[in-house]
Design an enzyme around this catalytic site. Structure first.
Site, mmCIF file in Angstrom:
data_model
loop_
_atom_site.group_PDB
_atom_site.id
_atom_site.type_symbol
_atom_site.label_atom_id
_atom_site.label_comp_id
_atom_site.label_asym_id
_atom_site.label_seq_id
_atom_site.Cartn_x
_atom_site.Cartn_y
_atom_site.Cartn_z
ATOM 1 N N LYS A 22 0.640 -1.121 -0.078
ATOM 2 C CA LYS A 22 -0.057 -0.119 -0.080
ATOM 3 C C LYS A 22 0.845 1.191 -0.094
ATOM 4 O O LYS A 22 0.766 1.919 -0.825
ATOM 5 C CB LYS A 22 -0.827 -0.153 1.341
ATOM 6 C CG LYS A 22 -1.513 1.411 1.382
ATOM 7 C CD LYS A 22 -2.497 1.195 2.795
ATOM 8 C CE LYS A 22 -1.864 1.658 4.178
ATOM 9 N NZ LYS A 22 -1.479 3.002 4.093
ATOM 10 N N ASN A 23 1.810 1.276 0.760
ATOM 11 C CA ASN A 23 2.630 2.685 0.952
ATOM 12 C C ASN A 23 3.601 2.639 -0.132
ATOM 13 O O ASN A 23 4.288 3.867 -0.021
ATOM 14 C CB ASN A 23 3.065 2.643 2.510
ATOM 15 C CG ASN A 23 2.091 2.941 3.536
ATOM 16 O OD1 ASN A 23 0.978 3.257 3.234
ATOM 17 N ND2 ASN A 23 2.556 2.605 4.823
ATOM 18 N N ARG A 121 -0.040 14.537 13.224
ATOM 19 C CA ARG A 121 0.588 14.311 11.979
ATOM 20 C C ARG A 121 0.637 15.541 10.986
ATOM 21 O O ARG A 121 -0.229 15.457 10.097
ATOM 22 C CB ARG A 121 -0.145 13.126 11.146
ATOM 23 C CG ARG A 121 -0.094 12.117 12.070
ATOM 24 C CD ARG A 121 -0.820 10.717 11.280
ATOM 25 N NE ARG A 121 -0.083 10.207 10.055
ATOM 26 C CZ ARG A 121 -0.290 9.304 9.169
ATOM 27 N NH1 ARG A 121 -1.615 8.867 9.449
ATOM 28 N NH2 ARG A 121 0.080 9.106 8.308
ATOM 29 N N ARG A 397 -8.832 -0.549 4.175
ATOM 30 C CA ARG A 397 -8.062 0.605 3.748
ATOM 31 C C ARG A 397 -6.602 0.033 3.396
ATOM 32 O O ARG A 397 -6.206 0.362 2.361
ATOM 33 C CB ARG A 397 -7.847 1.807 4.657
ATOM 34 C CG ARG A 397 -8.929 2.738 4.930
ATOM 35 C CD ARG A 397 -8.703 4.029 5.654
ATOM 36 N NE ARG A 397 -7.270 4.260 5.078
ATOM 37 C CZ ARG A 397 -6.517 4.931 6.278
ATOM 38 N NH1 ARG A 397 -6.571 4.961 7.054
ATOM 39 N NH2 ARG A 397 -5.410 5.572 5.725
#
Ligand code: EPU
Length: 418
Positions: A22-23, A121, A397
């Site tokens: 995903k990342n 964040r 997700r």
């Protein structure tokens, strides 16, 4: 909304295939904005975040087609430069369009992401780096508004290594005038994968995989062939822990153990047997789970994205485990839910003290973020009785068919409507 119900205490065995990362894929999709011709990205997992990123690129005007793990993107029709709040609030990684839009079009309007379940964040590094490139950046109505002539290569040193921050600066640097030097860059394998993708498209980047990157700006980027994304190391680690927690014996295929040294070392200390075989990584869970201490840190340290899953494992250990989270200030939300399952956990600031128990009891629990969802499901695999994990949209997700992959490994798990 979906929930997942797990009946605990079955041992996992069999084989599991790991999906694309995903990342890694999210910044690579974003980097397609920089290209002068279409691209096909392979090994793309079908995840909610990937679907959201595809939607974002479509809003920008790109043509997209996803079929059987292959993602076709034609960025040559991009004619809109705004990442709207409605999308960004569901996926913070949308900030990754800032660097490419700035470098390619000199224009970007990207919503500020707002609050997050795991910590504040902020995106101040992303914004200050764009200013260093000479862009004019204003914060207005909750949006980052960027206007620029051609970006000028610059020197940027991160106060602390930031994964998406490094990715944004690297992408911006590829089409800037002159050299861009990034110091204290993040060295996560996903950053390296993006760098490799950019180089395969004609970018000039030195120092890939180190914390100093030098990017020589070029005038255009064009991929010569398809690009295949690396395997998801966090999904791999999660399945390793699934085998460990159930005293299982599973073969993990399509992954790269070299990206997981810190996790593998800790799991070996726990008593897990991890061996490379010709077609995968064999992971055999121990009869007695030994306790270990961990401290999360940037790569190659122990990843914050595996902290919640390791905590689930430690709940069943023989002894006491001290878990220190140093990346995000609020990444212990899963601990309260684990305590609903009778786990013995004390939180003191950024440290969790876990006293292992023979067993936990199943309960209704709620997922608060992606990795917390995985942690609760892992605990449910060993807890006595039934565990119901709600708000499973967090899991979807970032894990591709997690429940189905576990079911194939003999877990008693099902998905139903809440
Ligand atoms: N930070 C700042 N200012 C910034 C950017 C970051 O202070 O402008 C701080 C953060 O608050 C944090 C630290 O820097 O304390 C590191 O955060 P980083 O920027 O590296 O996080 P990120 O890029 O937003 C990525 C992953 C996360 C993963 C972290 C850390 C993507 C899309 N996301 O986030 O993945 O936890 O790096 O490794 O790559 C997940 O997959 O579950 C996930 C949360």
């Amino acid at each position: 909304m979906d929930k997942i119900i797990i009946e605990g205490c079955s041992r996992l065995f069999g084989e599991v295939e790991i999906s694309g990362s995903k990342n890694a894929v999210l910044p690579i999709i974003s980097a397609s904005i920089l290209l002068d011709s279409p691209i096909v990205i392979k090994n793309v997992p079908y995840l909610r975040d990937v679907v959201t990123f595809m939607k974002l690129l479509e809003i920008l005007g790109a043509k997209i087609n996803y079929d059987k793990k292959s993602l076709f993107i034609d960025p040559t029709t991009i004619n809109n430069f705004e990442a709207p709040y409605d999308l960004v609030k569901t996926m913070r990684a949308s900030i990754l369009v800032l660097g490419p839009l700035a470098a390619k079009f000199g224009k970007a309007k990207v919503s500020l992401p707002g609050g997050c379940a795991i910590g504040a964040r902020p995106v101040n590094f992303h914004v200050s780096a764009m200013k260093k490139f000479g862009a004019n950046v204003e914060i207005e109505d909750g949006y980052i508004n960027l206007n620029s002539k051609k970006l000028n290569g610059c020197f940027y040193c991160f106060d602390i290594p930031s994964v998406t921050g490094t990715e944004n600066v690297m992408m911006a640097g590829t089409l800037a005038d002159g050299d861009t030097i990034i110091e204290n860059a993040a060295t996560e394998p996903e950053v390296t994968d993006l760098a490799n993708f950019l180089v395969a498209s004609g970018a000039k980047i030195d120092g890939i995989g180190t914390n100093k990157l030098t990017i020589k700006g070029v005038t255009k980027l064009k991929p010569k062939k398809d690009y295949s994304v690396i395997a998801d190391r966090i999904e791999t680690a999660t399945f390793m822990i699934a085998s460990a927690i159930t005293e299982g014996n599973i073969l993990i295929k399509n992954s790269n153990i070299n990206h997981l040294d810190a996790v593998v070392n800790k799991l070996r200390d726990v008593g897990v047997k991890i061996t490379k075989e010709s077609d995968g990584i064999r992971v055999v869970g121990p009869g007695v789970i030994k306790s270990v201490d961990i401290q999360t840190s940037p790569y190659p340290g122990f990843p914050t994205d595996v902290q919640a899953q390791l905590m689930a494992l430690m709940c069943f250990s023989k002894g006491l485990s001290v878990i220190k989270e140093t990346i995000f200030e609020n990444r212990f939300m899963h601990s309260n839910e684990l305590m609903r399952m009778d786990a013995d956990i004390q939180i003191q600031g950024n440290t969790a003290i876990v006293r292992g128990k023979e067993s936990l009891t199943g309960a209704k629990v709620m997922a608060s973020d992606l990795r917390a969802s995985a942690s609760l499901i892992l605990a449910g695999l060993r807890a006595k009785g039934k565990t119901e994990v709600s708000r499973i949209y967090h899991l979807d997700r970032g894990y591709e068919r997690f429940d189905l992959k576990l079911e194939k490994l003999n877990a008693k798990i099902e998905r139903s409507k809440e």
